[in-house]
Design a protein around this motif. Structure first.
Motif, PDB file in Angstrom:
ATOM      1  N   GLU A   1      -2.168  -1.666   1.930  1.00 12.11           N
ATOM      2  CA  GLU A   1      -0.770  -1.863   2.305  1.00 12.11           C
ATOM      3  C   GLU A   1       0.160  -0.857   1.641  1.00 12.11           C
ATOM      4  O   GLU A   1       1.219  -0.537   2.189  1.00 12.11           O
ATOM      5  CB  GLU A   1      -0.333  -3.286   1.975  1.00 12.11           C
ATOM      6  CG  GLU A   1      -0.474  -3.675   0.516  1.00 12.11           C
ATOM      7  CD  GLU A   1      -0.045  -5.107   0.257  1.00 12.11           C
ATOM      8  OE1 GLU A   1       0.221  -5.844   1.226  1.00 12.11           O
ATOM      9  OE2 GLU A   1       0.042  -5.494  -0.926  1.00 12.11           O
TER      10      GLU A   1
ATOM     11  N   ALA B   1       0.183   1.941   3.965  1.00 11.30           N
ATOM     12  CA  ALA B   1       0.948   1.560   5.163  1.00 11.30           C
ATOM     13  C   ALA B   1       2.432   1.770   4.923  1.00 11.30           C
ATOM     14  O   ALA B   1       3.167   2.240   5.808  1.00 11.30           O
ATOM     15  CB  ALA B   1       0.660   0.107   5.537  1.00 11.30           C
TER      16      ALA B   1
ATOM     17  N   LYS C   1       8.511  -3.324   3.359  1.00 12.59           N
ATOM     18  CA  LYS C   1       8.114  -4.447   4.210  1.00 12.59           C
ATOM     19  C   LYS C   1       9.321  -5.202   4.750  1.00 12.59           C
ATOM     20  O   LYS C   1       9.336  -5.626   5.913  1.00 12.59           O
ATOM     21  CB  LYS C   1       7.240  -5.419   3.412  1.00 12.59           C
ATOM     22  CG  LYS C   1       5.782  -5.054   3.305  1.00 12.59           C
ATOM     23  CD  LYS C   1       5.034  -6.192   2.585  1.00 12.59           C
ATOM     24  CE  LYS C   1       3.550  -5.941   2.535  1.00 12.59           C
ATOM     25  NZ  LYS C   1       2.830  -7.063   1.875  1.00 12.59           N
TER      26      LYS C   1
ATOM     27  N   GLU D   1       0.719  -0.275   9.212  1.00 12.71           N
ATOM     28  CA  GLU D   1      -0.514  -1.070   9.252  1.00 12.71           C
ATOM     29  C   GLU D   1      -1.427  -0.601  10.380  1.00 12.71           C
ATOM     30  O   GLU D   1      -2.653  -0.495  10.203  1.00 12.71           O
ATOM     31  CB  GLU D   1      -0.178  -2.553   9.430  1.00 12.71           C
ATOM     32  CG  GLU D   1       0.472  -3.193   8.210  1.00 12.71           C
ATOM     33  CD  GLU D   1       0.696  -4.675   8.395  1.00 12.71           C
ATOM     34  OE1 GLU D   1       0.411  -5.447   7.461  1.00 12.71           O
ATOM     35  OE2 GLU D   1       1.172  -5.072   9.496  1.00 12.71           O
TER      36      GLU D   1
ATOM     37  N   ASN E   1      -5.308   1.142   9.918  1.00 11.90           N
ATOM     38  CA  ASN E   1      -6.449   0.649  10.701  1.00 11.90           C
ATOM     39  C   ASN E   1      -7.061   1.768  11.538  1.00 11.90           C
ATOM     40  O   ASN E   1      -8.289   1.870  11.664  1.00 11.90           O
ATOM     41  CB  ASN E   1      -6.018  -0.507  11.602  1.00 11.90           C
ATOM     42  CG  ASN E   1      -5.732  -1.782  10.831  1.00 11.90           C
ATOM     43  OD1 ASN E   1      -6.323  -2.021   9.776  1.00 11.90           O
ATOM     44  ND2 ASN E   1      -4.830  -2.602  11.323  1.00 11.90           N
TER      45      ASN E   1
ATOM     46  N   TYR F   1       6.875  -0.645   9.022  1.00 14.84           N
ATOM     47  CA  TYR F   1       5.728  -1.056   8.208  1.00 14.84           C
ATOM     48  C   TYR F   1       4.573  -1.512   9.097  1.00 14.84           C
ATOM     49  O   TYR F   1       3.398  -1.225   8.805  1.00 14.84           O
ATOM     50  CB  TYR F   1       6.117  -2.178   7.247  1.00 14.84           C
ATOM     51  CG  TYR F   1       4.948  -2.658   6.429  1.00 14.84           C
ATOM     52  CD1 TYR F   1       4.472  -1.905   5.354  1.00 14.84           C
ATOM     53  CD2 TYR F   1       4.282  -3.837   6.745  1.00 14.84           C
ATOM     54  CE1 TYR F   1       3.370  -2.315   4.617  1.00 14.84           C
ATOM     55  CE2 TYR F   1       3.181  -4.257   6.015  1.00 14.84           C
ATOM     56  CZ  TYR F   1       2.734  -3.489   4.956  1.00 14.84           C
ATOM     57  OH  TYR F   1       1.629  -3.893   4.241  1.00 14.84           O
TER      58      TYR F   1
END
Length: 293
Positions: free
Chosen positions: A163, A166, A136, A147, A151, A143
């Motif tokens: 996460e 991700a 992150k 995400e 999705n 990152y």
């Protein structure tokens, strides 16, 4: 380049050389290199030598070498086309967002990863990513792409990930950016975290992760780490310059020496005086309050 324009430039080469399945066929490009063409129904009833129906083409894949092509073919034979489409959409988004070319092998590694992740989540096998915080903070643009990916996977494949996944996908993007292997990306991320800890422990400070100097330090450490694991260290510069920096920034240079010793002990790589100079200057910037304007 517009896909139809690309196909038109192929001319006589856009013929089927092999049918893989209903949705993938092999062909050759203008340099007579093998390519793989994806499209719904593009291989249905097709035969070697047939002209490819350009209206059905969704993606043209080129790979680096025969080994990669062969591995990609094996994946095509085993995996659902929906997983390839999702992977392709993620990669296209990454290219647009980062404004960079990515190693073509990501079409293999990311598709394979997504396929296995979907299997794991459907079977209740969820694993945490121990490097989530580092990804992150050190690879935030990647990152964010991760995400976007989770999705998209939820929307297109009906599998809800989090996460940690991700961050996993982000590391695949990092690999493709820097032409590294996944294991190297993990080691690079760990090394960056260890170097930052040496800096914060030495000066007993908390780094401002929003500052421009922090961002520049992270960028420098990414390339330093890559050089370490590829064995391509910068050559030694004039010792006079290193001595000047050591005199001007003695505490920062001592910190750089700590980092040098750590790298030598843990990774058996000795960094040069030039690397020490760059490190000391970056450490100076993040360890003091300066006007960034």
């Amino acid at each position: 380049m517009d896909l139809i324009l690309y196909l038109e430039r192929q001319g006589m080469f856009m013929k089927v050389t092999k049918v893989i399945n209903n949705n993938f066929v092999c062909s050759c490009n203008e340099k007579n290199k093998e390519i793989i063409v994806m499209g719904k129904g593009i291989g249905f009833k097709a035969k070697e030598g047939d002209e490819i129906d350009k209206s059905k083409v969704e993606k043209v894949f080129t790979m680096n070498g025969k080994s990669a092509i062969d591995k990609f073919k094996r994946l095509i034979e085993e995996l659902p086309i929906e997983h390839f489409k999702v992977s392709n959409d993620i990669i296209n988004y990454a290219k647009r967002t980062l404004g960079k070319r990515l190693n073509q092998n990501i079409y293999i590694t990311l598709t394979d990863h997504i396929n296995f992740s979907v299997y794991r989540f459907k079977n209740g096998m969820k694993f945490s990513n121990p490097l989530l915080w580092e990804v992150k903070h050190f690879y935030n643009p990647e990152y964010i792409i991760g995400e976007y990916a989770v999705n998209l996977i939820k929307e297109k494949l009906g599998v809800e990930m989090g996460e940690d996944e991700a961050a996993n996908i982000a590391l695949h993007i990092v690999n493709a950016e820097y032409n590294t292997e996944m294991n190297d990306a993990l080691k690079i991320t760990t090394l960056i975290g260890d170097i930052l800890k040496i800096v914060t422990d030495t000066f007993d400070i908390q780094l401002d992760e929003e500052s421009l100097h922090y961002s520049r330090l992270i960028t420098h450490l990414k390339f330093l780490s890559q050089r370490i694991f590829m064995g391509e260290m910068l050559k030694d510069s004039d010792d006079v310059f290193a001595e000047m920096i050591a005199t001007k920034y003695p505490e920062e240079f001592k910190c750089a020496l700590k980092i040098r010793d750590y790298i030598e002990e843990q990774y058996n790589q000795r960094i040069s005086n030039e690397e020490l100079v760059y490190l000391a200057v970056h450490i100076r910037r993040v360890s003091t309050i300066e006007d960034e304007n």
